[in-house]
Design an enzyme around this catalytic site. Structure first.
Site, mmCIF file in Angstrom:
data_model
loop_
_atom_site.group_PDB
_atom_site.id
_atom_site.type_symbol
_atom_site.label_atom_id
_atom_site.label_comp_id
_atom_site.label_asym_id
_atom_site.label_seq_id
_atom_site.Cartn_x
_atom_site.Cartn_y
_atom_site.Cartn_z
ATOM 1 N N HIS A 104 -10.664 29.030 10.658
ATOM 2 C CA HIS A 104 -11.822 29.711 11.013
ATOM 3 C C HIS A 104 -11.263 30.840 11.920
ATOM 4 O O HIS A 104 -10.461 30.909 12.696
ATOM 5 C CB HIS A 104 -12.542 28.743 11.937
ATOM 6 C CG HIS A 104 -13.281 27.759 10.995
ATOM 7 N ND1 HIS A 104 -13.872 26.620 11.545
ATOM 8 C CD2 HIS A 104 -13.841 27.739 9.785
ATOM 9 C CE1 HIS A 104 -14.579 25.950 10.553
ATOM 10 N NE2 HIS A 104 -14.631 26.820 9.583
ATOM 11 N N HIS B 47 -18.424 23.684 -1.994
ATOM 12 C CA HIS B 47 -18.111 24.106 -0.684
ATOM 13 C C HIS B 47 -18.259 23.087 0.301
ATOM 14 O O HIS B 47 -17.711 22.673 1.265
ATOM 15 C CB HIS B 47 -18.694 25.293 -0.179
ATOM 16 C CG HIS B 47 -18.048 26.081 1.028
ATOM 17 N ND1 HIS B 47 -16.821 26.509 0.831
ATOM 18 C CD2 HIS B 47 -18.659 26.132 2.290
ATOM 19 C CE1 HIS B 47 -16.640 26.999 2.229
ATOM 20 N NE2 HIS B 47 -17.766 26.958 2.860
#
Length: 314
Positions: A281, A247
């Site tokens: 996001h 990640h």
């Protein structure tokens, strides 16, 4: 010698110039600096924070962990101006959730990861091609691991150079444009996949048995690559161990993108909103977090904001 409250005024001006909404932070930090001024503290220290915590009402650990984070961000900035500043440890208060500080890969490390993934052994070479392509794709697009693994073959439009991400973390579909070299590498993987596996899943990334590549496999193979190139320590019994994560490729993409914008003199606030949409996001604050989480970005942002404040005052 400036008081902590005066330093806080400067800090708030600079961070607001970066685009942050600090209405809540200001209320907390104002009480912190006022307490420090009234009790003879002229610098941030662990003892000041603990003294303030002991005398400032009652709250649970989650609330105090958030307050500690606000004080630490203020202290990181103040340390650039006052070398007496002591940054309180983030272990002073243990809340239920603490966002992990990202590991930012250098471009050379990303190149090593992709190259080493291409050397993973398998009978026909599809394992190496699969993980090399997946790791490289995440590094150059900032996709989440599961977003990449969830790509169906019809989601990868190599003629238009566009990827369609469906049912993402925030429940919204989005499209990502990709560059020519990325198109070429995806096409190479797809050609090898189609040649080696006759009966296969409709997913874009598949294993040699024709089944979709999964999250556990991605993390296992990334851990193995990390150990092979020295980013993780050797482990017994095929354990992953600790160290930089897959990640962190996403985090590295975001940070290197923002660094490039600073170097190019772009309007950072405007670009950050675009990046927030690109990364998927849910709120822009999750993108602005990178500036706080990475010291180099924080220093660049503070220096730029300070110049803007000085230019506005002249």
């Amino acid at each position: 010698m400036k008081t902590l409250s005066q330093r806080l005024d400067e800090y708030l001006v600079l961070r607001r110039a970066m685009g942050f909404d600090l209405s809540f932070d200001e209320r907390v930090l104002r009480k912190f600096t006022t307490y420090g001024d009234e009790n003879g503290f002229d610098q941030i220290s662990t003892s000041l924070f603990l003294d303030w915590k002991a005398n400032y009402g009652s709250a649970d650990n989650n609330t105090w962990a958030r307050r500690l984070g606000m004080v630490r961000r203020f202290a990181f900035w103040l340390a650039e101006h006052d070398d007496r500043t002591e940054i309180p440890s983030n272990q002073l208060v243990m809340g239920r959730y603490r966002r992990r500080v990202p590991y930012i890969y250098a471009p050379s490390q990303i190149a090593d990861i992709v190259a080493e993934a291409g050397r993973l052994p398998s009978p026909y070479g599809l394992r190496a091609a699969l993980w090399q392509t997946l790791f490289g794709l995440i590094a150059v697009t900032g996709m989440r691991v599961n977003e990449a693994l969830s790509l169906n073959q019809h989601d990868v439009d190599l003629e238009r150079a566009v990827l369609t991400l469906r049912n993402t973390k925030n429940g919204r579909d989005r499209q990502l444009p990709i560059k020519g070299d990325t198109v070429h590498r995806l096409a190479r993987y797809a050609e090898l996949r189609d040649r080696l596996v006759a009966h296969r899943s409709s997913m874009f990334f598949i294993k040699e048995d024709g089944e979709p590549a999964g999250d556990c496999g991605a993390r296992y193979n990334f851990a193995q690559v990390g150990r092979n190139i020295g980013l993780r320590s050797p482990q017994a019994f095929n354990r992953h161990g600790r160290g930089p994560r897959i990640h962190d490729l996403r985090h590295s993409f975001a940070v290197h993108t923002i660094l490039d914008w600073f170097r190019e003199g772009r309007d950072i606030e405007a670009e950050m909103y675009k990046l927030s949409t690109y990364l998927g996001h849910s709120e822009p604050k999750h993108t602005f977090w990178y500036i706080e989480a990475v010291p180099e970005l924080m220093q660049l942002a503070a220096a730029r904001a300070e110049r803007q404040v000085l230019e506005g005052a002249s």
